[in-house]
Design a protein around this motif. Sequence first.
Motif, PDB file in Angstrom:
ATOM      1  N   ARG A   1      41.974 -10.784 -18.535  1.00 25.52           N
ATOM      2  CA  ARG A   1      40.959 -11.493 -17.579  1.00 25.52           C
ATOM      3  C   ARG A   1      39.663 -10.631 -17.036  1.00 25.52           C
ATOM      4  O   ARG A   1      38.689 -11.235 -16.522  1.00 25.52           O
ATOM      5  CB  ARG A   1      41.796 -11.916 -16.156  1.00 25.52           C
ATOM      6  N   VAL A   2      39.819  -9.459 -17.472  1.00 24.39           N
ATOM      7  CA  VAL A   2      38.578  -8.494 -17.063  1.00 24.39           C
ATOM      8  C   VAL A   2      37.686  -8.577 -18.173  1.00 24.39           C
ATOM      9  O   VAL A   2      37.951  -8.276 -19.405  1.00 24.39           O
ATOM     10  CB  VAL A   2      39.155  -6.897 -16.718  1.00 24.39           C
ATOM     11  N   ARG A   3      36.308  -8.719 -17.897  1.00 26.43           N
ATOM     12  CA  ARG A   3      35.415  -8.621 -18.683  1.00 26.43           C
ATOM     13  C   ARG A   3      34.274  -7.774 -18.507  1.00 26.43           C
ATOM     14  O   ARG A   3      33.563  -7.994 -17.441  1.00 26.43           O
ATOM     15  CB  ARG A   3      34.687  -9.967 -18.918  1.00 26.43           C
ATOM     16  N   MET A   4      33.677  -7.057 -19.374  1.00 26.51           N
ATOM     17  CA  MET A   4      32.681  -6.163 -19.139  1.00 26.51           C
ATOM     18  C   MET A   4      31.517  -6.356 -19.825  1.00 26.51           C
ATOM     19  O   MET A   4      31.599  -6.809 -21.033  1.00 26.51           O
ATOM     20  CB  MET A   4      33.389  -4.635 -19.350  1.00 26.51           C
ATOM     21  N   PRO A   5      30.249  -6.148 -19.352  1.00 25.60           N
ATOM     22  CA  PRO A   5      29.021  -6.447 -20.225  1.00 25.60           C
ATOM     23  C   PRO A   5      28.939  -5.260 -21.240  1.00 25.60           C
ATOM     24  O   PRO A   5      28.216  -5.419 -22.200  1.00 25.60           O
ATOM     25  CB  PRO A   5      27.941  -6.283 -19.387  1.00 25.60           C
ATOM     26  N   GLU A   6      29.287  -4.030 -20.912  1.00 26.24           N
ATOM     27  CA  GLU A   6      29.084  -2.975 -21.545  1.00 26.24           C
ATOM     28  C   GLU A   6      30.189  -1.973 -21.201  1.00 26.24           C
ATOM     29  O   GLU A   6      30.536  -1.784 -20.124  1.00 26.24           O
ATOM     30  CB  GLU A   6      27.699  -2.298 -21.091  1.00 26.24           C
TER      31      GLU A   6
ATOM     32  N   SER B   1      41.338   4.988 -23.398  1.00 29.89           N
ATOM     33  CA  SER B   1      40.843   4.749 -22.307  1.00 29.89           C
ATOM     34  C   SER B   1      41.742   3.985 -21.284  1.00 29.89           C
ATOM     35  O   SER B   1      42.963   3.463 -21.834  1.00 29.89           O
ATOM     36  CB  SER B   1      39.675   3.459 -22.573  1.00 29.89           C
ATOM     37  N   ILE B   2      41.426   3.585 -20.030  1.00 34.26           N
ATOM     38  CA  ILE B   2      42.247   2.886 -19.189  1.00 34.26           C
ATOM     39  C   ILE B   2      42.614   1.343 -19.515  1.00 34.26           C
ATOM     40  O   ILE B   2      41.216   0.797 -19.983  1.00 34.26           O
ATOM     41  CB  ILE B   2      42.288   3.249 -17.795  1.00 34.26           C
ATOM     42  N   ILE B   3      43.721   0.804 -19.089  1.00 34.93           N
ATOM     43  CA  ILE B   3      43.646  -0.742 -19.438  1.00 34.93           C
ATOM     44  C   ILE B   3      43.602  -1.198 -18.087  1.00 34.93           C
ATOM     45  O   ILE B   3      44.351  -0.830 -17.186  1.00 34.93           O
ATOM     46  CB  ILE B   3      44.764  -1.093 -20.104  1.00 34.93           C
ATOM     47  N   PRO B   4      42.499  -1.972 -17.584  1.00 33.88           N
ATOM     48  CA  PRO B   4      42.199  -2.442 -16.393  1.00 33.88           C
ATOM     49  C   PRO B   4      43.228  -3.430 -15.897  1.00 33.88           C
ATOM     50  O   PRO B   4      43.187  -4.668 -15.867  1.00 33.88           O
ATOM     51  CB  PRO B   4      40.985  -3.161 -16.475  1.00 33.88           C
ATOM     52  N   VAL B   5      44.310  -2.862 -15.223  1.00 30.86           N
ATOM     53  CA  VAL B   5      45.409  -3.933 -14.397  1.00 30.86           C
ATOM     54  C   VAL B   5      45.540  -3.363 -13.001  1.00 30.86           C
ATOM     55  O   VAL B   5      45.803  -2.081 -12.778  1.00 30.86           O
ATOM     56  CB  VAL B   5      46.664  -3.666 -15.084  1.00 30.86           C
TER      57      VAL B   5
ATOM     58  N   TRP C   1      40.578   8.110 -34.405  1.00 34.28           N
ATOM     59  CA  TRP C   1      39.812   9.022 -33.616  1.00 34.28           C
ATOM     60  C   TRP C   1      39.741   8.485 -32.162  1.00 34.28           C
ATOM     61  O   TRP C   1      40.051   9.416 -31.172  1.00 34.28           O
ATOM     62  CB  TRP C   1      38.354   9.015 -34.377  1.00 34.28           C
ATOM     63  N   SER C   2      39.497   7.433 -32.037  1.00 33.48           N
ATOM     64  CA  SER C   2      39.303   6.656 -30.599  1.00 33.48           C
ATOM     65  C   SER C   2      40.129   5.262 -30.520  1.00 33.48           C
ATOM     66  O   SER C   2      39.928   4.517 -31.643  1.00 33.48           O
ATOM     67  CB  SER C   2      37.789   6.347 -30.275  1.00 33.48           C
ATOM     68  N   ALA C   3      40.691   4.836 -29.509  1.00 30.97           N
ATOM     69  CA  ALA C   3      41.270   3.815 -29.270  1.00 30.97           C
ATOM     70  C   ALA C   3      40.991   3.409 -28.000  1.00 30.97           C
ATOM     71  O   ALA C   3      41.320   3.931 -27.060  1.00 30.97           O
ATOM     72  CB  ALA C   3      42.696   3.694 -29.653  1.00 30.97           C
ATOM     73  N   TYR C   4      40.200   2.059 -27.822  1.00 29.02           N
ATOM     74  CA  TYR C   4      39.874   1.716 -26.304  1.00 29.02           C
ATOM     75  C   TYR C   4      40.016   0.175 -26.287  1.00 29.02           C
ATOM     76  O   TYR C   4      40.347  -0.640 -27.193  1.00 29.02           O
ATOM     77  CB  TYR C   4      38.174   2.105 -26.323  1.00 29.02           C
ATOM     78  N   TYR C   5      40.197  -0.025 -24.835  1.00 25.36           N
ATOM     79  CA  TYR C   5      40.532  -1.434 -24.475  1.00 25.36           C
ATOM     80  C   TYR C   5      39.232  -1.970 -24.051  1.00 25.36           C
ATOM     81  O   TYR C   5      38.412  -1.393 -23.134  1.00 25.36           O
ATOM     82  CB  TYR C   5      41.518  -1.501 -23.552  1.00 25.36           C
ATOM     83  N   TYR C   6      38.793  -3.262 -24.703  1.00 23.69           N
ATOM     84  CA  TYR C   6      37.601  -3.712 -24.239  1.00 23.69           C
ATOM     85  C   TYR C   6      37.595  -5.350 -24.274  1.00 23.69           C
ATOM     86  O   TYR C   6      38.138  -5.794 -25.266  1.00 23.69           O
ATOM     87  CB  TYR C   6      36.411  -3.321 -25.296  1.00 23.69           C
ATOM     88  N   ASN C   7      37.539  -5.972 -23.129  1.00 20.03           N
ATOM     89  CA  ASN C   7      37.394  -7.258 -23.106  1.00 20.03           C
ATOM     90  C   ASN C   7      38.741  -8.188 -24.071  1.00 20.03           C
ATOM     91  O   ASN C   7      38.504  -8.864 -24.789  1.00 20.03           O
ATOM     92  CB  ASN C   7      36.155  -8.084 -23.669  1.00 20.03           C
ATOM     93  N   GLY C   8      39.749  -7.631 -23.521  1.00 16.10           N
ATOM     94  CA  GLY C   8      41.183  -8.309 -24.050  1.00 16.10           C
ATOM     95  C   GLY C   8      41.677  -7.775 -25.518  1.00 16.10           C
ATOM     96  O   GLY C   8      42.909  -8.336 -25.773  1.00 16.10           O
ATOM     97  N   TYR C   9      40.916  -6.904 -26.110  1.00 14.35           N
ATOM     98  CA  TYR C   9      41.756  -6.123 -27.273  1.00 14.35           C
ATOM     99  C   TYR C   9      41.476  -4.656 -27.457  1.00 14.35           C
ATOM    100  O   TYR C   9      40.730  -4.240 -26.598  1.00 14.35           O
ATOM    101  CB  TYR C   9      40.755  -6.888 -28.382  1.00 14.35           C
TER     102      TYR C   9
END
Length: 496
Positions: free
Chosen positions: A479-484, A394-398, A446-454
């Motif tokens: 600093r980016v937070r996603m609900p889902e 996944s992308i890392i939101p910067v 299998w998957s490696a994703y960036y979610y809410n800081g980790y």
Amino acid sequence: MTSLHTTQVRRRRLGVAAAAAGLFATLLTAGSAAATPGPGDSPATRTGVSASQEAAATAAIEDGEIPGVDEIVHSDNITPLANVPKDALKSLNTDLAFQGKYAFAGNYDGFRIYDISNPSSPQTVTQVLCPGSQNDVSVSGNLLFLSTDSSRNDNSCASTTQPATEKSSWEGMKIFDISDKRNPKYVAAVETACGSHTHTLVPDGSNVYIYVSSYSPSEAFPDCQPPHDGISIIKVPRKAPEKAAVVNFPVLFPDGGNPGAPTNPGVSKTSGCHDITVLPSKDLAAGACMGDGLLFSIKDPENPKIIDRVQDNVNFAFWHSATFNQKADKVVFTDELGGGGAATCNKEIGPKRGADGIYDIVGKGDQRKLVFRSYFKIDRPQAATEVCVAHNGSIIPVKGRDLMVQAWYQGGVSVWDFTDSSAPKEIAFFERGPVNLNAVTTAGPWSAYYYNGYIYSNDIAKGFDVLRLDDRRTDPAKRVRMPELNVQTQPEYFDN
């Protein structure tokens, strides 16, 4: 050799050798029966290696050039926080999805829900036994969606394997109500042609559309007949998921798609898509479709429209997945060389085969084109026993940068920068050493994703990993937070 922003990390040398009566799910607190993998990304068998290859790996470990068996190495900007081993679900771990403080982890035996409110100590909320490879998982509101891509005798979670040659066999999508995370309820099932290898959600108000990717038809399969030149689209009413149904099967390859061998040796013949990623904020989708890469419009989600199509008949073997950058002017396609069952990160394969392909999107509207810029592949070759392949990320939101975290099976987790499409570079990594030295074994993330800081990673063999990334280039993403987050349904992280 100079290390990559690391301390005490060893580098690897090149050349190292369901809506019917009987729907139910079983919640688990103890061991479960192993599922029988069907046609998924990962084989169930292990392949031996030569004595010379085993000796080369042993020598490389002794020389400190590759990690030892199961030894963890990482760049100094990565901190491993937690690992949760597999428990009741003993089969292969697969994809991940996120919602609030929860992570949802697929497994060929079913799925597991974690509470990740404390990333350093994830807690298992529940485990659901529902065999049917590969159990690609996604969530939207109170609904969880699960792909079944192996032929079963019925659509229940108690199903057993049954040949696809039998008309009564079932494959497709399962839908659960997850209002109560501790007690998910199986509410519906929708059969789809050739099953569901992966799926992608397209939320649309009171409905959720599911783009179902599947492939490999046969004249011998009553429910998976050639030509299989498109995708199944399921419409799910949020308030009445039991009414979910296939509403379209758009043809994406009117000319039949890439013919594969012998016309294009070493390239998969296109007979469907492997994975689709949508960017709803831009009404765009990118399809990784075996021998073809697609860019298409989803302004009308029931009737996607092809904008452009590309092939790489020199270095790509199997178009596996796709990732947009946030501005939607680039797409990263991955090549699953070896089908997730071969050691492909070595000198013999080289840096262009089994790599990511970076494409710029140029032009406007329906005149947009995919233009190839470069390849990216991890430069940490693996032992001959290590299955290594470009897989889910996944992308890392910067803002202002194009950064991505990606799984490479036993190649580990890679963080890389493709802001310059023509000069991508790795900036962080985490990996384990070989699972063993005497057989080619499918393992690793299998998957490696960036979610809410980790970074969260689902290791096929070793379980659920949580990593912290500390780097000035990626820190703004904290600093980016996603609900889902369903990674194949890319969110709008910023107001562009």
